[in-house]
Structure formats: structure tokens, C-alpha cells
Design an enzyme around this catalytic site. Structure first.
Site, PDB file in Angstrom:
ATOM      1  N   GLU A   1      -9.218 -10.834  -7.549  1.00 60.40           N
ATOM      2  CA  GLU A   1      -8.354  -9.664  -7.386  1.00 60.40           C
ATOM      3  C   GLU A   1      -7.213  -9.633  -8.404  1.00 60.40           C
ATOM      4  O   GLU A   1      -6.854  -8.564  -8.906  1.00 60.40           O
ATOM      5  CB  GLU A   1      -7.802  -9.620  -5.963  1.00 60.40           C
ATOM      6  CG  GLU A   1      -8.875  -9.373  -4.921  1.00 60.40           C
ATOM      7  CD  GLU A   1      -8.379  -9.485  -3.495  1.00 60.40           C
ATOM      8  OE1 GLU A   1      -7.181  -9.824  -3.275  1.00 60.40           O
ATOM      9  OE2 GLU A   1      -9.168  -9.248  -2.575  1.00 60.40           O
TER      10      GLU A   1
ATOM     11  N   LYS B   1       0.822  -1.201   0.000  1.00 52.48           N
ATOM     12  CA  LYS B   1       0.000   0.000   0.000  1.00 52.48           C
ATOM     13  C   LYS B   1       0.865   1.265   0.000  1.00 52.48           C
ATOM     14  O   LYS B   1       2.085   1.191   0.188  1.00 52.48           O
ATOM     15  CB  LYS B   1      -0.929  -0.041   1.211  1.00 52.48           C
ATOM     16  CG  LYS B   1      -1.901  -1.222   1.182  1.00 52.48           C
ATOM     17  CD  LYS B   1      -2.736  -1.257   2.440  1.00 52.48           C
ATOM     18  CE  LYS B   1      -3.713  -2.418   2.457  1.00 52.48           C
ATOM     19  NZ  LYS B   1      -4.530  -2.406   3.697  1.00 52.48           N
TER      20      LYS B   1
ATOM     21  N   PHE C   1     -16.298   3.458   6.588  1.00 59.45           N
ATOM     22  CA  PHE C   1     -14.851   3.664   6.490  1.00 59.45           C
ATOM     23  C   PHE C   1     -14.354   3.762   5.043  1.00 59.45           C
ATOM     24  O   PHE C   1     -13.206   4.122   4.796  1.00 59.45           O
ATOM     25  CB  PHE C   1     -14.075   2.560   7.216  1.00 59.45           C
ATOM     26  CG  PHE C   1     -14.273   1.180   6.629  1.00 59.45           C
ATOM     27  CD1 PHE C   1     -13.533   0.761   5.518  1.00 59.45           C
ATOM     28  CD2 PHE C   1     -15.191   0.302   7.185  1.00 59.45           C
ATOM     29  CE1 PHE C   1     -13.706  -0.505   4.977  1.00 59.45           C
ATOM     30  CE2 PHE C   1     -15.369  -0.966   6.649  1.00 59.45           C
ATOM     31  CZ  PHE C   1     -14.633  -1.369   5.543  1.00 59.45           C
TER      32      PHE C   1
ATOM     33  N   HIS D   1      -1.816  -5.667   1.664  1.00 62.73           N
ATOM     34  CA  HIS D   1      -3.070  -6.399   1.492  1.00 62.73           C
ATOM     35  C   HIS D   1      -2.705  -7.745   0.901  1.00 62.73           C
ATOM     36  O   HIS D   1      -1.812  -7.843   0.048  1.00 62.73           O
ATOM     37  CB  HIS D   1      -4.002  -5.666   0.516  1.00 62.73           C
ATOM     38  CG  HIS D   1      -5.087  -6.553  -0.025  1.00 62.73           C
ATOM     39  ND1 HIS D   1      -6.249  -6.776   0.663  1.00 62.73           N
ATOM     40  CD2 HIS D   1      -5.153  -7.294  -1.163  1.00 62.73           C
ATOM     41  CE1 HIS D   1      -7.006  -7.620  -0.041  1.00 62.73           C
ATOM     42  NE2 HIS D   1      -6.356  -7.945  -1.148  1.00 62.73           N
TER      43      HIS D   1
ATOM     44  N   TYR E   1     -12.623  -3.380  -3.740  1.00 64.00           N
ATOM     45  CA  TYR E   1     -13.274  -3.362  -2.423  1.00 64.00           C
ATOM     46  C   TYR E   1     -14.793  -3.314  -2.548  1.00 64.00           C
ATOM     47  O   TYR E   1     -15.470  -2.684  -1.733  1.00 64.00           O
ATOM     48  CB  TYR E   1     -12.786  -2.156  -1.618  1.00 64.00           C
ATOM     49  CG  TYR E   1     -11.345  -2.219  -1.176  1.00 64.00           C
ATOM     50  CD1 TYR E   1     -10.915  -3.173  -0.258  1.00 64.00           C
ATOM     51  CD2 TYR E   1     -10.412  -1.301  -1.652  1.00 64.00           C
ATOM     52  CE1 TYR E   1      -9.597  -3.226   0.162  1.00 64.00           C
ATOM     53  CE2 TYR E   1      -9.086  -1.340  -1.232  1.00 64.00           C
ATOM     54  CZ  TYR E   1      -8.688  -2.308  -0.327  1.00 64.00           C
ATOM     55  OH  TYR E   1      -7.378  -2.353   0.092  1.00 64.00           O
TER      56      TYR E   1
ATOM     57  N   ASN F   1      -1.642  -0.185   7.180  1.00 58.01           N
ATOM     58  CA  ASN F   1      -0.998  -1.421   7.628  1.00 58.01           C
ATOM     59  C   ASN F   1      -0.121  -2.072   6.567  1.00 58.01           C
ATOM     60  O   ASN F   1       0.108  -3.269   6.591  1.00 58.01           O
ATOM     61  CB  ASN F   1      -2.044  -2.404   8.159  1.00 58.01           C
ATOM     62  CG  ASN F   1      -3.082  -2.773   7.124  1.00 58.01           C
ATOM     63  OD1 ASN F   1      -2.979  -2.424   5.953  1.00 58.01           O
ATOM     64  ND2 ASN F   1      -4.099  -3.491   7.565  1.00 58.01           N
TER      65      ASN F   1
ATOM     66  N   ARG G   1      -0.572 -14.623   4.334  1.00 54.91           N
ATOM     67  CA  ARG G   1      -1.398 -13.938   5.337  1.00 54.91           C
ATOM     68  C   ARG G   1      -0.793 -14.091   6.736  1.00 54.91           C
ATOM     69  O   ARG G   1      -0.856 -13.173   7.550  1.00 54.91           O
ATOM     70  CB  ARG G   1      -2.839 -14.419   5.266  1.00 54.91           C
ATOM     71  CG  ARG G   1      -3.510 -13.875   3.985  1.00 54.91           C
ATOM     72  CD  ARG G   1      -4.961 -14.222   3.880  1.00 54.91           C
ATOM     73  NE  ARG G   1      -5.760 -13.676   4.941  1.00 54.91           N
ATOM     74  CZ  ARG G   1      -6.239 -12.432   4.978  1.00 54.91           C
ATOM     75  NH1 ARG G   1      -5.956 -11.579   3.997  1.00 54.91           N
ATOM     76  NH2 ARG G   1      -6.997 -12.032   5.976  1.00 54.91           N
TER      77      ARG G   1
END
Length: 140
Positions: free
Chosen positions: A131, A10, A58, A120, A50, A117, A86
Site C-alpha cells: 500500500e 478518509k 460493496f 484505513h 482495494y 469509519n 490498528r
């Protein structure tokens, strides 16, 4: 059969020059980065990615965060890669992510609208394929 996952580094990861460290950790685990590119996400791309969150409170903050700079998209392959990557990423909240994980070692809550964070990773094989098609349409 080799599994695949989409990993996004990100804007905060790119800004902080952590791309190499994050990819190093993924490769050190034994996974293969088979496609890599830098993308400046558009609101339209993020709405597709998303889609399940578009109506959530949010979401506007998430779009603002994800469009503030480039994102590095990586297609990563390997046996049980979704579970492995993950696990490497750690918990979504970097404050509680375990030491040794990417988020636990390198991220912290900045107190903003969106959780910054660093990374992803697709949460399953079906979402990974969806994705990957969004971020790497040329691999069709």
C-alpha cells in the site's frame, strides 16, 4: 528494525476536520509520521489499493465514498506500529468500536452504502509495503 504502516484519513475524516486529531492520537502513542500528503483518489488508484475487493458487491459504494473528496495519506513508523495503530483505530464498525479508539470516539455509521469509519490502516507488514508503494510511489 522499524515497522511501517499506511494510514489513510478518509474523506469523512477530512470533511469533518479530524485530520489533526487523528494524527495527534497516532503521535501521542509514540509513532512517527514520516510522510504525509493529500490525495484526491482516482478509481484506478482505488482499484489497485482495494484489488481484493473489486468484484465484491460493496465495491462501487466504496469507490463512490473514497472519491468524493480528498484523502490524507500518512506513512507511519515505529516498533509494532501495525498492531498499535490498528488498535488505536478500533473496530471497523464504528457502532461497536471501543470508546477511546478513533472510530469509537469520532465515527458513527451513517447508514450509507459504504462504512464511513474515518481511517484505513494496513493489516500487516506485507500489505503495508504494498500500500505504501501505491500511495507513495515517490518513496520507491
Amino acid at each position: 528494525m522499524t515497522d511501517r504502516i499506511l494510514v489513510l484519513i478518509k474523506p469523512d475524516g477530512v470533511e469533518r476536520r479530524l485530520v489533526g486529531e487523528i494524527l495527534r492520537r497516532i503521535e501521542a502513542k509514540g509513532y512517527n509520521v514520516t510522510a504525509l500528503k493529500t490525495v484526491v483518489p482516482t478509481p484506478e488508484l482505488l482499484a489497485e489499493h482495494y484489488a481484493e475487493h473489486v468484484d465484491r458487491p460493496f465495491y462501487p459504494g466504496l469507490v463512490e465514498y473514497m472519491t468524493r473528496g480528498p484523502v490524507v495519506a500518512a506513512l507511519v513508523e515505529g516498533h509494532r506500529v501495525v498492531q498499535g495503530v490498528r488498535s488505536l483505530m478500533g473496530a471497523t464498525d464504528p457502532t461497536t468500536a471501543a470508546p477511546g479508539s478513533i472510530r469509537g470516539d469520532l465515527a458513527r455509521d451513517q447508514g450509507g452504502e459504504a462504512m464511513e469509519n474515518l481511517v484505513h490502516g494496513s493489516d500487516g507488514q506485507a500489505s503495508a509495503e504494498r500500500e505504501i508503494a501505491i500511495w507513495f510511489p515517490e518513496l520507491g
